[in-house]
Design a protein around this motif. Structure first.
Motif, PDB file in Angstrom:
ATOM      1  N   LEU A 275       4.103  11.366  -1.347  1.00 18.84           N
ATOM      2  CA  LEU A 275       5.052  10.904  -0.275  1.00 18.84           C
ATOM      3  C   LEU A 275       6.314  10.575  -1.285  1.00 18.84           C
ATOM      4  N   HIS A 276       7.554  10.939  -1.018  1.00 13.60           N
ATOM      5  CA  HIS A 276       8.728  10.382  -1.475  1.00 13.60           C
ATOM      6  C   HIS A 276       9.507   9.474  -0.348  1.00 13.60           C
ATOM      7  N   MET A 277       9.371   8.095  -0.462  1.00 11.95           N
ATOM      8  CA  MET A 277       9.932   7.368   0.843  1.00 11.95           C
ATOM      9  C   MET A 277      11.025   6.468   0.263  1.00 11.95           C
ATOM     10  N   PRO A 278      12.337   6.849   0.444  1.00 14.79           N
ATOM     11  CA  PRO A 278      13.554   6.201  -0.303  1.00 14.79           C
ATOM     12  C   PRO A 278      13.345   4.650   0.373  1.00 14.79           C
ATOM     13  N   LEU A 279      13.474   3.751  -0.547  1.00 14.94           N
ATOM     14  CA  LEU A 279      13.632   2.295  -0.103  1.00 14.94           C
ATOM     15  C   LEU A 279      15.264   1.724  -0.128  1.00 14.94           C
ATOM     16  N   GLN A 280      15.916   2.146  -1.332  1.00 19.26           N
ATOM     17  CA  GLN A 280      17.137   1.880  -1.453  1.00 19.26           C
ATOM     18  C   GLN A 280      17.436   0.200  -1.849  1.00 19.26           C
ATOM     19  N   SER A 281      16.787  -0.643  -1.210  1.00 22.64           N
ATOM     20  CA  SER A 281      16.686  -1.992  -1.460  1.00 22.64           C
ATOM     21  C   SER A 281      15.568  -2.612  -0.823  1.00 22.64           C
ATOM     22  N   ILE A 315       2.927   7.969  -4.379  1.00 20.67           N
ATOM     23  CA  ILE A 315       4.205   7.395  -3.682  1.00 20.67           C
ATOM     24  C   ILE A 315       5.268   7.284  -4.403  1.00 20.67           C
ATOM     25  N   SER A 316       6.593   7.922  -4.176  1.00 21.79           N
ATOM     26  CA  SER A 316       7.599   7.757  -5.074  1.00 21.79           C
ATOM     27  C   SER A 316       8.887   7.061  -4.106  1.00 21.79           C
ATOM     28  N   THR A 317       9.861   6.733  -4.824  1.00 20.75           N
ATOM     29  CA  THR A 317      11.161   6.281  -3.853  1.00 20.75           C
ATOM     30  C   THR A 317      12.444   6.283  -4.531  1.00 20.75           C
ATOM     31  N   GLN A 333      14.044  -9.521  -4.493  1.00 21.05           N
ATOM     32  CA  GLN A 333      13.349  -8.928  -3.220  1.00 21.05           C
ATOM     33  C   GLN A 333      13.062  -7.385  -3.513  1.00 21.05           C
ATOM     34  N   THR A 334      13.900  -6.762  -4.239  1.00 23.30           N
ATOM     35  CA  THR A 334      13.744  -5.328  -4.446  1.00 23.30           C
ATOM     36  C   THR A 334      12.383  -5.296  -5.484  1.00 23.30           C
ATOM     37  N   MET A 335      12.580  -6.052  -6.548  1.00 23.25           N
ATOM     38  CA  MET A 335      11.525  -6.327  -7.480  1.00 23.25           C
ATOM     39  C   MET A 335      10.188  -6.542  -6.883  1.00 23.25           C
ATOM     40  N   HIS A 336      10.116  -7.572  -5.939  1.00 18.36           N
ATOM     41  CA  HIS A 336       8.949  -7.893  -5.249  1.00 18.36           C
ATOM     42  C   HIS A 336       8.313  -6.740  -4.473  1.00 18.36           C
ATOM     43  N   VAL A 337       9.267  -5.854  -3.755  1.00 17.00           N
ATOM     44  CA  VAL A 337       8.563  -4.602  -3.119  1.00 17.00           C
ATOM     45  C   VAL A 337       8.308  -3.800  -4.043  1.00 17.00           C
ATOM     46  N   VAL A 338       8.926  -3.543  -5.282  1.00 13.96           N
ATOM     47  CA  VAL A 338       8.334  -2.464  -6.457  1.00 13.96           C
ATOM     48  C   VAL A 338       7.004  -2.888  -6.919  1.00 13.96           C
ATOM     49  N   ARG A 339       6.809  -4.347  -6.994  1.00 15.38           N
ATOM     50  CA  ARG A 339       5.443  -4.811  -7.445  1.00 15.38           C
ATOM     51  C   ARG A 339       4.357  -4.595  -6.373  1.00 15.38           C
ATOM     52  N   GLU A 340       4.667  -4.536  -5.117  1.00 13.14           N
ATOM     53  CA  GLU A 340       3.852  -4.635  -3.966  1.00 13.14           C
ATOM     54  C   GLU A 340       3.508  -3.194  -3.686  1.00 13.14           C
ATOM     55  N   ALA A 341       4.469  -2.361  -3.784  1.00 12.47           N
ATOM     56  CA  ALA A 341       4.179  -0.998  -3.560  1.00 12.47           C
ATOM     57  C   ALA A 341       3.694  -0.048  -4.344  1.00 12.47           C
ATOM     58  N   ARG A 342       3.728  -0.410  -5.936  1.00  7.20           N
ATOM     59  CA  ARG A 342       3.171   0.105  -7.106  1.00  7.20           C
ATOM     60  C   ARG A 342       3.519   1.672  -6.761  1.00  7.20           C
ATOM     61  N   PHE A 343       4.896   2.052  -6.757  1.00  2.88           N
ATOM     62  CA  PHE A 343       5.217   3.335  -6.978  1.00  2.88           C
ATOM     63  C   PHE A 343       4.835   4.266  -8.272  1.00  2.88           C
ATOM     64  N   PRO A 421      -2.476  17.993  -7.071  1.00  2.00           N
ATOM     65  CA  PRO A 421      -2.150  17.725  -5.592  1.00  2.00           C
ATOM     66  C   PRO A 421      -0.898  16.750  -5.407  1.00  2.00           C
ATOM     67  N   ASP A 422      -1.014  15.484  -6.106  1.00  2.00           N
ATOM     68  CA  ASP A 422       0.032  14.538  -5.903  1.00  2.00           C
ATOM     69  C   ASP A 422       1.470  14.569  -6.468  1.00  2.00           C
ATOM     70  N   ASN A 423       1.476  15.927  -7.066  1.00  2.00           N
ATOM     71  CA  ASN A 423       2.769  16.299  -7.687  1.00  2.00           C
ATOM     72  C   ASN A 423       3.073  15.739  -9.156  1.00  2.00           C
ATOM     73  N   ARG A 424       1.924  14.962  -9.639  1.00  2.00           N
ATOM     74  CA  ARG A 424       2.057  14.647 -10.960  1.00  2.00           C
ATOM     75  C   ARG A 424       2.008  15.685 -11.917  1.00  2.00           C
ATOM     76  N   LEU A 425       2.688  15.672 -12.854  1.00  2.00           N
ATOM     77  CA  LEU A 425       2.891  16.789 -14.128  1.00  2.00           C
ATOM     78  C   LEU A 425       1.933  16.512 -15.123  1.00  2.00           C
TER      79      LEU A 425
END
Length: 508
Positions: A275-281, A315-317, A333-343, A421-425
């Motif tokens: 899943l590629h889910m844009p966060l932006q901020s 999951i990427s963003t 707050q952006t850094m917090h989401v990155v830590r929580e989501a673990r893209f 399958p998860d698109n990793r190279l």
């Protein structure tokens, strides 16, 4: 002798003219460029030799208006072609895409040696406009204000036999303050489900085994008919197409990412756990200024539900750093989401003004050095997370679809490359038996880097596929053609889907 059609220019087939298409921007532009190539080949042109660098009878620029300094890059490239065009009678230059839609008359004023300017809605007119420019000996500028035909209904010249883009919608109904795409691509218009499925079935019949559903706001599909579950129904319908092994889509919007889509992804075997889910901020204040219709809690809630349904999903963003008014607290707050989501990975960009967008005139533009510092901190954090997440893959056995041209060092390392399958190279040891792009191999992951994996042991299994057969057939046709046999190119496949390109049309 000439050949012609209602979309084609007359071309002398005894001495075919060559063409080159240069693409900038998002996946929608990549898809459009395949159609531009198909239109030109239907009109009798042939691809210029690889590495010709503008030494073609027709050079087409498919532009992006979202990228920083997009216009400067275009005019710089046009300037470099000016002397070559002056010394080569009959050479033509065409400019299309979002920048052409935006600047239209400006292009021929700044670069009067350009022959054709066309927009995002009328790419099917390119051969006719080239012929008209040749006959009338003056530049042709034609910008349609509404879509004339879905890109997928036009001829194509695909670059791969195993993976294909399939456009399900065009345009965007959002009003993000950093993005000019809705003004250039127009309001969202959905394609009929039956037409989409018919195209996919036809592609599978030609050997394609992976498709990527494409739209600027792909999971808003169905808004034309008021069916909020239309996208999940489409995903499930793809699951019933025999021979279709992998389904992906890009790019969704968190606003429209509903539980039925998550269920369809988890319950449809050929929909990939990616899943590629844009966060932006990650800041609610900044998201509001961006006119993004979700907030941090909603975004993280989606990620949590996806992981609950598909624990192995990658999951990427997309993230923009330094949006006008962004404070240090907002950035944290952006850094917090990155830590929580673990893209698995994040496409991070420093905010830069895009002429014509509301954000370009907002107060609180952030100094360059501040943006740079935040950007470097974010990249460092994401690199650490990407590496940690990839290390979790070590020891796993994965099925890879063999890719073409994905590993720049494959020749030197005696490896091949493929996508999990998860698109990793994944780069893997070349087996003793023949393996073709589109075939499937089973490997064990032995090493992880932040942006790729290695399978250094012996390949556990090789499965020859119809997609590999199609690649082999296409390759044979190209070899025969280069030897002087006029076989033509089969119109199948597209390049292996790339990670979503941010800052462009699909990044909403």
């Amino acid at each position: 002798m000439t050949i012609s059609s209602d979309r084609s220019t007359a071309v002398d087939v005894s001495s075919p003219k060559t063409y080159e298409v240069r693409t900038y921007g998002c996946q929608m532009n990549v898809h459009d460029s395949e159609r531009l190539s198909g239109l030109l080949e239907e009109a009798g042109y042939v691809p210029a030799p690889e590495g010709s660098d503008g030494d073609a009878d027709v050079v087409v620029f498919n532009t992006c208006a979202v990228r920083e300094n997009a216009d400067n890059r275009l005019y710089g490239n046009l300037g470099r072609l000016a002397p070559r065009k002056a010394s080569r009678p009959g050479m033509q230059i065409a400019v299309g895409g979002c920048l052409a839609q935006k600047d239209r008359d400006t292009i021929v004023k700044k670069a009067p040696w350009v022959d054709v300017v066309f927009g995002t809605h009328n790419i099917g007119k390119l051969p006719v406009l080239l012929e008209r420019a040749r006959v009338q000996e003056e530049a042709q500028v034609e910008i349609a204000e509404s879509l004339e035909a879905f890109p997928s209904t036009l001829p194509t010249r695909r670059e791969s036999a195993y993976a294909a883009w399939v456009s399900i919608s065009v345009g965007c109904n959002n009003t993000c303050t950093f993005c000019i795409v809705p003004a250039l691509r127009g309001k969202e218009k959905d394609r009929r489900t039956g037409d989409i499925l018919a195209e996919i079935e036809a592609l599978v019949g030609e050997g394609v085994s992976e498709i990527t559903l494409l739209g600027q706001n792909v999971n808003a599909y169905g808004s034309d008919i008021g069916d909020r579950e239309a996208f999940s129904k489409l995903l499930r319908a793809c699951g019933s197409i025999e021979g279709l092994e992998r389904v992906r889509f890009t790019s969704p919007h968190p606003r429209d990412f509903t539980d039925d889509v998550i269920a369809a992804m988890a319950e449809t075997p050929n929909v990939m756990p990616q899943l590629h889910m844009p966060l932006q901020s990650g800041s609610d204040t900044v998201l509001k200024a961006m006119r993004r219709s979700y907030r941090q809690e909603r975004y993280l809630g989606i990620i949590e539900k996806v992981r609950a349904a598909m624990p192995d999903a990658a999951i990427s963003t997309d993230i923009i750093v330094g949006f006008p008014g962004e404070t240090e607290e907002d950035f944290e707050q952006t850094m917090h989401v990155v830590r929580e989501a673990r893209f698995t990975n994040a496409f991070t960009f420093q905010y830069s003004k895009r002429p014509g967008t509301p954000a370009a005139t907002m107060e609180g533009q952030i100094p360059k050095d501040v943006v740079q510092s935040r950007y470097e901190r974010l990249v460092a954090l994401q690199e650490e997370i990407s590496w940690d997440e990839n290390k979790k893959q070590v020891g796993r056995t994965l099925e890879l679809m063999v890719a073409e041209g994905e590993g720049r060092k494959d020749g030197a390392t005696h490896r091949l490359s493929g996508r999990a399958p998860d698109n990793r190279l994944v780069h893997f040891t070349k087996p003793g038996q023949e393996v073709r792009p589109g075939d499937v191999v089973t490997v064990e992951i032995t090493y992880a880097a932040p942006h790729h994996l290695l399978a250094e042991g012996a390949v556990l299994d090789v499965r020859r596929t119809r997609a590999g057969d199609a690649w082999e057939k296409r390759n044979a046709a190209e070899t025969a053609k280069s030897a002087g046999v006029l076989l033509g190119l089969p119109k199948i496949g597209v390049p292996e889907p790339l990670p979503a390109v941010t800052g462009g049309c699909a990044a909403h």
